[in-house]
Write a protein that holds these residues in place. Sequence first.
Motif, PDB file in Angstrom:
ATOM      1  N   ARG A  17      13.308   6.427  -2.204  1.00 27.31           N
ATOM      2  CA  ARG A  17      12.166   7.272  -2.570  1.00 27.31           C
ATOM      3  C   ARG A  17      12.653   8.516  -3.318  1.00 27.31           C
ATOM      4  O   ARG A  17      12.676   9.612  -2.768  1.00 27.31           O
ATOM      5  N   PRO A  18      13.093   8.354  -4.566  1.00 27.85           N
ATOM      6  CA  PRO A  18      13.507   9.524  -5.359  1.00 27.85           C
ATOM      7  C   PRO A  18      12.372  10.540  -5.447  1.00 27.85           C
ATOM      8  O   PRO A  18      11.197  10.165  -5.551  1.00 27.85           O
ATOM      9  N   ALA A  19      12.732  11.826  -5.411  1.00 26.99           N
ATOM     10  CA  ALA A  19      11.717  12.878  -5.379  1.00 26.99           C
ATOM     11  C   ALA A  19      10.949  12.992  -6.684  1.00 26.99           C
ATOM     12  O   ALA A  19       9.775  13.374  -6.691  1.00 26.99           O
ATOM     13  N   ASP A  20      11.605  12.695  -7.808  1.00 28.90           N
ATOM     14  CA  ASP A  20      10.941  12.830  -9.105  1.00 28.90           C
ATOM     15  C   ASP A  20      11.650  11.960 -10.139  1.00 28.90           C
ATOM     16  O   ASP A  20      12.593  11.238  -9.813  1.00 28.90           O
ATOM     17  N   ASP A  21      11.190  12.039 -11.373  1.00 31.63           N
ATOM     18  CA  ASP A  21      11.769  11.211 -12.427  1.00 31.63           C
ATOM     19  C   ASP A  21      13.229  11.545 -12.693  1.00 31.63           C
ATOM     20  O   ASP A  21      14.028  10.650 -13.009  1.00 31.63           O
ATOM     21  N   PHE A  22      13.585  12.841 -12.574  1.00 31.39           N
ATOM     22  CA  PHE A  22      14.982  13.212 -12.802  1.00 31.39           C
ATOM     23  C   PHE A  22      15.897  12.504 -11.807  1.00 31.39           C
ATOM     24  O   PHE A  22      16.927  11.923 -12.176  1.00 31.39           O
TER      25      PHE A  22
END
Length: 332
Positions: free
Chosen positions: A227-232
């Motif tokens: 679950r990456p926090a954002d696109d970066f």
Amino acid sequence: MIRLEGVGKTYDDGTVAVHELDLEVARGEIACLVGPSGCGKSTTLKMINRLIEPTTGRIMLDGADVTGSDPVKLRRGIGYVIQQVGLFPHQTILTNVMTVPLLYGESRSTAKARALELMETVGLETSYADRYPHQLSGGQRQRVGVARALAANPPVLLMDEPFGAVDPVVRARLQDEFLRLQRELDKTVVLVTHDIDEAVRMGDRVAVFETGGRLAQYATPAELLGRPADDFVADFVGSTKGLRRLTVTQLDEAHLEPMDGVTAGQLGAAIDIDSTLEEALAVLLRDDKPMVGVKRGAAFVGVLTPNGIHRALRASLAETAATAGDRDVAMP
């Protein structure tokens, strides 16, 4: 054990190296700092032992604010390992490892005994004690660097790309050796790396930094990959995150099938129940077998098939999503 509260570093020319960083590292935990070049991860590491002075914020070490303490005394109580090792070239290996205990006032006999013990602990033969750094391989010098950092038995160990200067095979061996040491010594470790694979393999938690010294995500390897926090973070973790997740997912008996009716010719080499999915898949591919036997001690507890690996990976992803309070996690 380590807590950074609003820690920042801005240089005289206005460059922001680290931006208002809040970060906690629990006692006995390995925290890996990872991110692109110039994102502030090494600066953060060096602010912990005040090789670089923070511009703002507080750095707490075991409940005490170190920003007002004697920096020399502070550094002697923190182990520090760097990529190029930093051994004293004119001193023997034994003398290099004895350095910090002698600075603390230990007798030479006590410091020598401790140094020889640590050489064995890190997997370096004591016959190397009278050699000089240039007479050792890169991997051996790195082991000496770890031994020297541990010589004063520090509660905290800072490591700045410690395995980056050796070839991939030696690097993997050093990583395995350090994880074995950590299970025995239970140090609090902050490790900087540019390699996301190393970070998820070594870290109990991983801090992903983005340009400008901002913390993008701080999570367990499983949560970071699932679950990456954002696109970066998703881009930094990369398209192979499903494969990386195999390295951090342990086997579970729930994903095994019974041994009933299984013949010896169907099995690859047996693995232990404490193995990861990556290790299980490696045996299946290497032996070109439809399943691998799984043992607890000397007894078989079942067999693992490719379908079992898939179920285990899906269950791990679902668990991450549930922990995060959101089941919208892409399944492989």
